[in-house]
Enzyme design. Structure first.
Site, short mmCIF file in Angstrom:
data_model
loop_
_atom_site.label_atom_id
_atom_site.label_comp_id
_atom_site.label_asym_id
_atom_site.label_seq_id
_atom_site.Cartn_x
_atom_site.Cartn_y
_atom_site.Cartn_z
N ALA A 32 0.87 -1.19 0.00
CA ALA A 32 0.00 0.00 0.00
C ALA A 32 0.91 1.24 0.00
CB ALA A 32 -0.96 0.00 1.18
N HIS A 37 7.08 5.55 1.70
CA HIS A 37 7.84 4.37 1.26
C HIS A 37 8.75 4.75 0.08
CE1 HIS A 37 3.96 2.40 2.74
NE2 HIS A 37 4.88 1.83 3.50
P1 AMP Z 1 5.19 -0.14 6.58
O1 AMP Z 1 4.77 -0.50 5.19
O2 AMP Z 1 4.16 0.64 7.33
O3 AMP Z 1 5.73 -1.33 7.34
O4 AMP Z 1 6.41 0.85 6.42
C1 AMP Z 1 7.57 0.46 5.72
C2 AMP Z 1 8.65 1.47 5.96
O5 AMP Z 1 8.23 2.73 5.49
C3 AMP Z 1 8.99 1.62 7.44
O6 AMP Z 1 10.42 1.71 7.58
C4 AMP Z 1 8.32 2.92 7.79
O7 AMP Z 1 8.97 3.61 8.86
C5 AMP Z 1 8.47 3.69 6.49
N1 AMP Z 1 7.46 4.76 6.44
C6 AMP Z 1 6.13 4.64 6.61
N2 AMP Z 1 5.54 5.85 6.55
C7 AMP Z 1 6.54 6.76 6.36
C8 AMP Z 1 6.57 8.17 6.21
N3 AMP Z 1 5.48 8.92 6.26
N4 AMP Z 1 7.77 8.75 6.02
C9 AMP Z 1 8.92 8.02 5.98
N5 AMP Z 1 8.94 6.68 6.09
C10 AMP Z 1 7.77 6.06 6.28
#
Ligand code: AMP
Length: 290
Positions: A32, A37
């Site tokens: 998503a 990301h």
């Molecule tokens: P997730 O898909 O939620 O597991 O996130 C995957 C990676 O994206 C993790 O390292 C999160 O910290 C990073 N991430 C999610 N949202 C943000 C954002 N708004 N800014 C920077 N990195 C993000």
């Protein structure tokens, strides 16, 4: 761009990259994908080749009453976005590839994961470290890219890589926000229009913290009281925690001295959101990065 669904194929590609002394960069995600990301992917592209993005909604990091089933899954759109950025490989394993029948092992980092997110989401970080170690073993990354959005997670993974002598360097990237300050999150898709407006209180409270710190306020209890009051007075928002913690130990601090985080979690409608600010010594004063 290659799309790989099995651990065996992924291991083969990763082993070839290691043999060729190539700098494989991994960006672990649950899909998503949004600009948060993609900012990690862009950073990975600057430093690494090949770049692998994993997309895996990890059942072990969701509690029994959490949103594992309804978590958004948008593989086709994710692939298109990653292809456009020149990603070399998407690793999108099935749950059975990661947790085959009979899987029994877990990895847990003592202490750092019990408080804050860990208290509200028991077992969450054990699920995260278990899957991240597996992803590292399968993709053998020289660098792995994480967002500061999940500051406690990044700290815990850094501890794990050090403790277990993993040959992977972590790169922690800044938080990407909407124009009104809301940190991008796949869970923002759950917010109703009124929740969406209310959700900006997290950013607004961090911005107030930044102003208070830059005007010389060092009184942690006072800084916290201001942030908590702002969030608690926003209709439709229930504060879970707001704490100022040492960036290394994640323990609450009494005064601003070393690098620390202001960490926030709140329920907006039925959606749980987190956010944070990084507070760093800068000469005689402190800088607050949101
Ligand atoms: P997730 O898909 O939620 O597991 O996130 C995957 C990676 O994206 C993790 O390292 C999160 O910290 C990073 N991430 C999610 N949202 C943000 C954002 N708004 N800014 C920077 N990195 C993000």
């Amino acid at each position: 761009m290659e799309l790989i669904h099995t651990a065996a194929c992924m291991k083969q590609l990763a082993a070839e990259a290691r043999r060729g002394d190539r700098l494989l960069g991994l960006v672990p995600t649950m899909g998503a994908l949004h600009e948060g990301h993609l900012s990690l992917v862009r950073e990975a592209k600057k430093q690494c080749s090949p770049v692998v993005v994993s997309i895996f909604v990890n059942p072990k990091q969701f509690g029994p009453s959490e949103d594992f089933q309804k978590y958004p899954r948008t593989l086709d759109a994710d692939r298109a976005a990653l292809e456009a950025l020149g990603v070399d490989c998407v690793f999108a394993p099935t749950p059975e590839q990661i947790y085959p029948l009979g899987f029994r092992t877990s990895v847990s980092v003592e202490g750092l994961g019990d408080r804050l997110e860990g208290r509200s989401r028991p077992g969450h970080f054990r699920g995260v470290t278990t899957v991240v170690l597996k992803l590292f073993e399968i993709t053998l990354p020289r660098f792995a890219f994480f967002g500061r959005k999940d500051a406690q997670q990044a700290r815990i993974i850094r501890q794990m890589t050090g403790d277990l002598d993993l040959d992977t360097e972590l790169v922690v990237c800044p938080i990407v926000r909407e124009p009104d300050g809301l940190a991008l999150s796949s869970r923002n898709a759950y917010l109703s229009a009124s929740d969406r407006r209310a959700a900006t209180v997290l950013y607004r409270s961090l911005d107030t913290l930044r102003r208070d710190v830059s005007s010389g306020d060092r009184d942690v209890l006072h800084l916290l009281a201001t942030v908590r009051k702002m969030i608690e007075s926003e209709p439709g928002v229930a504060l879970d925690y707001a704490e100022i913690v040492d960036a290394d130990t994640l323990e609450p601090v009494m005064a601003l001295r070393k690098t620390c985080y202001m960490l926030l979690a709140a329920r907006v409608g039925s959606t749980r959101l987190i956010d944070n600010a990084l507070i760093e010594p800068a000469g005689d004063s402190f800088s607050v990065k949101i």
